[in-house]
Design an enzyme around this catalytic site. Structure first.
Site, short mmCIF file in Angstrom:
data_model
loop_
_atom_site.label_atom_id
_atom_site.label_comp_id
_atom_site.label_asym_id
_atom_site.label_seq_id
_atom_site.Cartn_x
_atom_site.Cartn_y
_atom_site.Cartn_z
N GLU A 133 25.25 -51.48 -61.15
CA GLU A 133 23.82 -51.19 -61.09
C GLU A 133 23.38 -51.06 -59.64
O GLU A 133 23.72 -51.91 -58.81
CB GLU A 133 23.04 -52.33 -61.76
CG GLU A 133 21.54 -52.19 -61.68
CD GLU A 133 20.82 -53.28 -62.48
OE1 GLU A 133 21.43 -54.33 -62.74
OE2 GLU A 133 19.64 -53.07 -62.81
N GLU A 227 13.64 -55.55 -69.13
CA GLU A 227 13.96 -56.50 -68.06
C GLU A 227 12.76 -56.59 -67.12
O GLU A 227 12.76 -56.02 -66.02
CB GLU A 227 15.22 -56.06 -67.31
CG GLU A 227 15.75 -57.14 -66.37
CD GLU A 227 16.90 -56.68 -65.50
OE1 GLU A 227 16.89 -55.53 -65.04
OE2 GLU A 227 17.81 -57.49 -65.27
O1 LIG Z 1 18.02 -57.28 -61.21
C1 LIG Z 1 18.38 -56.46 -62.08
O2 LIG Z 1 17.85 -55.38 -62.23
C2 LIG Z 1 19.45 -56.78 -63.02
O3 LIG Z 1 19.70 -56.00 -63.90
C3 LIG Z 1 20.18 -58.02 -62.99
O4 LIG Z 1 21.26 -57.95 -63.89
C4 LIG Z 1 20.64 -58.59 -61.72
O5 LIG Z 1 20.48 -59.96 -61.90
MG LIG Z 2 18.41 -54.36 -64.01
#
Ligand SMILES: O=C(O)C(=O)[C@@H](O)CO
Ligand SMILES: [Mg+2]
Length: 247
Positions: A133, A227
């Site tokens: 990522e 998220e």
């Molecule tokens: O911060 C992000 O964006 C993430 O996806 C996490 O997995 C990193 O902690």
């Molecule tokens: Mg992330």
């Protein structure tokens, strides 16, 4: 109907992981994902997943010491990085987790990173997806991957079928929104998608990225990772869920 995965690294953090899984089910999520589940015995996580019928989409390798934000790219830390990879695979296998995010860390180098990624690709259980990522430079300065282009170069250099891109629209939206124009090219490389409001990383119902428009364009078949950091109790932050589920 679009499906979402509750990221329990940020949502329902006021309770143990098994209870957070139950809360995600009660709120209508189709799946869950987490950051670092290692303090919870895998058997307890697995039991909550079986009880609710939710799948765990992703978990992360351990971040290392304070400020490391991952280990895979850190020179002279290979033993620690590989132990973190092995540990993540064992936890993922025990909980039937679909994918593992391999965290690169800060101030890394490509030779170490690529060698550890190759180790992970070679040792991953069959069927498990591995993710890298790009984390935007405001969020984690000096992270080894700050841009989508760097992540894509890494994927192309490694050229492994089980290594994919974690496409986090929050990070993309913060520093490189023009990348959203390339989603058709990127789609074959993507293994998971995450969202949050840009730039404040709260619920995905406001900000500079309009998810009502973007999500249909992304046309992602699996659950999308929510998220984000709620501004208060998670249960009070979920008005976006029915709206984006229907778009
Ligand atoms: O911060 C992000 O964006 C993430 O996806 C996490 O997995 C990193 O902690
Ligand atoms: Mg992330």
């Amino acid at each position: 109907m679009r499906e979402f995965s509750a990221n329990l690294g940020f949502l329902w953090t006021d309770r143990p992981l098994p209870d957070a899984i139950r809360a995600a089910k009660a709120a209508g999520f189709a799946a869950v994902e987490c950051h670092f589940p290692y303090d919870t015995p895998a058997a307890e996580t697995r039991a909550a997943l079986l009880e609710t019928g939710l799948r765990m989409m992703t978990l992360n390798t351990r971040p290392g010491g304070t400020g490391d934000f991952g280990l895979l790219a850190l020179k002279d830390r290979e033993a620690e990085a590989r132990a973190a990879i092995d540990e993540a695979f064992a936890y993922a296998l025990a909980t039937d987790t679909r994918a593992v995010h391999l965290m690169a860390g800060k101030h890394g180098d490509d030779a170490t990173y690529h060698a550890n990624l190759a180790y992970a690709c070679d040792s991953a259980p069959p069927g498990m997806t591995l993710l890298i990522e790009a984390i935007n430079r405001w969020h984690v300065p000096d992270y080894h991957l700050n841009t989508t282009a760097q992540a894509v170069d890494t994927l192309k250099t490694l050229n492994r079928p089980n290594l994919k891109l974690m496409f986090d629209c929050y990070h993309v939206g913060r520093t490189e929104p023009e990348v959203f124009n390339d989603v058709d090219t990127l789609r074959p490389l993507i293994g998971h998608i995450q969202i949050a409001a840009v730039p404040d990383r709260s619920a995905p119902d406001h900000g500079s990225v309009d998810y009502v428009t973007l999500l249909p364009r992304l046309n992602w078949p699996g659950p999308i990772g929510a998220e984000y950091k709620p501004n208060g109790p998670t249960d009070a932050s979920l008005d976006w869920l029915p709206r984006l589920s229907a778009c």
